[in-house]
Design an enzyme around this catalytic site. Structure first.
Site, PDB file in Angstrom:
ATOM      1  N   ASP A  12       0.857  -1.188   0.000  1.00  0.00           N
ATOM      2  CA  ASP A  12       0.000   0.000   0.000  1.00  0.00           C
ATOM      3  C   ASP A  12       0.892   1.238   0.000  1.00  0.00           C
ATOM      4  OD1 ASP A  12      -2.112   1.716   0.188  1.00  0.00           O
ATOM      5  OD2 ASP A  12      -2.771   1.089   2.182  1.00  0.00           O
ATOM      6  N   GLU A 107      -2.485   0.319  -4.387  1.00  0.00           N
ATOM      7  CA  GLU A 107      -2.323  -0.876  -3.556  1.00  0.00           C
ATOM      8  C   GLU A 107      -2.595  -2.125  -4.375  1.00  0.00           C
ATOM      9  OE1 GLU A 107      -5.173  -1.739  -0.427  1.00  0.00           O
ATOM     10  OE2 GLU A 107      -6.561  -0.252  -1.252  1.00  0.00           O
TER      11      GLU A 107
END
Length: 365
Positions: A12, A107
């Site tokens: 992420d 992500e």
């Protein structure tokens, strides 16, 4: 318990859009940056960590962000630039595995059970990926390593920003036990309150609760909650998933009749339209259909869909169609609803739409 032979990394990027803006404009570094168009109907696309200290969050109305942080610098989003950086990051992922499931520009899940790079462990892969991202993009990423997607996603948030957290198979239950139940996917304010009424506050409490009782209370989702409390998530990493639907939904603070849902539909239409703009910019795909999703107070789920003659072209247009779809709900007027969602579906490639207009006119005939 969990699928121990899988090794999953969830990566992420940290405050991605805002971090790109701060990287490219040194005058923004160290300042609270909000990526959003200013305006009464705009929502926040991203907020730097400096802005988050004031309570500014993604998907928040821009006016509220401005009230919370008057000194914030508002920067209009530049998805072309963000997409270019995202491509760089995905090229780094591809050095290590072909099993990549992007969730958004910033992500992705990676299955590194058998890494292409030949590194000895999933942890080594995550360390290498984060170092390569920093060296090649001058940005930071956080990562979670675990035996499945559910645990890896929670783990990636544990040492943000610029952190790495590893949960080995034997550690899954101990890792999950003390976490509050709201860390589970789908547990919003209303579900949190209902679980609290059952004296369930942590994942350990949920695990100890009778599974059959959970299923009686919450249907299939009750069964899913119990599985998650045990760290069970058998979903594989699935690459190359075309977008089938974009939607935003909200569990209401109190159950409402159909006649009082319009303000919530309008707010969700704004968020859905913002997500559609990213899909159009990144993948040149546009939606043809509007979807209204409702969940009754007794957990019955209803969806209604309309494909208009002209594709949805604004948040207001989406809201108007979704509000009109309420007329297709044939339940008694006294019925109350605990959740409302607004979505876009029927995605097509822009190039195909332009090349074959007759084909898409048939969709509405």
């Amino acid at each position: 318990m969990t699928t121990a032979f899988r090794k999953i990394v969830h990566v992420d990027m940290d405050a991605f859009y805002a971090s790109v803006e701060q990287r490219d404009d040194p005058s923004l570094r160290g300042r609270p940056v909000v990526v959003a168009w200013k305006g009464a109907r705009s929502v926040v696309c991203a907020a730097s960590y400096e802005a988050r200290k004031f309570g500014v969050r993604s998907a928040m109305p821009a006016l509220r962000a401005e009230r919370l942080c008057p000194q914030a610098v508002f920067v209009p989003p530049d998805f072309t630039r963000y997409k270019a950086v995202s491509r760089q990051v995905r090229e780094i992922f591809a050095r290590h595995t072909d099993l990549i499931q992007p969730l958004s520009l910033d992500e992705a899940y990676l299955d590194v059970t058998e890494p292409k790079s030949g590194l000895p462990s999933a942890t080594a892969v995550a360390i290498s990926i984060r170092a390569e991202i920093r060296a090649e993009t001058q940005l930071t990423a956080s990562a979670g390593v675990a035996p499945n997607k559910f645990v890896a996603k929670i783990a990636s948030d544990f040492r943000k920003p610029d952190g790495l957290f590893v949960v080995r198979p034997r550690e899954v239950l101990d890792f999950l036990s003390p976490l509050p139940v709201e860390r589970l996917p789908g547990v919003g304010k209303v579900m949190h309150r209902k679980l609290a009424e059952l004296n369930i506050a942590t994942i350990a409490d949920l695990r100890a609760f009778d599974a059959a009782h959970l299923e009686r209370c919450f249907g299939r989702y009750g069964k899913r909650l119990h599985e998650l409390s045990l760290g069970i998530d058998e979903r594989p990493v699935t690459p190359h998933q075309p977008t089938l639907q974009i939607s935003c939904e909200d569990t209401l603070e109190r159950d409402l009749p159909l006649s009082e849902l319009a303000p919530h539909i309008e707010r969700l239409a704004e968020k859905t339209w913002a997500a559609h703009a990213r899909e159009e910019s990144e993948h040149r795909r546009i939606a043809r259909s509007v979807v209204l999703k409702l969940k009754t107070s007794d957990f019955r789920i209803l969806t209604r869909t309309l494909t208009p003659a002209e594709r949805p072209a604004s948040a207001r247009h989406i809201a108007e169609i979704a509000c009109a779809l309420r007329a297709r709900i044939a339940l008694p007027q006294r019925t109350h609803y605990r959740l409302v969602g607004v979505g876009l579906a029927g995605f097509v490639d822009i190039d195909s739409l332009e090349a074959q207009p007759e084909l898409f006119r048939e969709l509405t005939s």
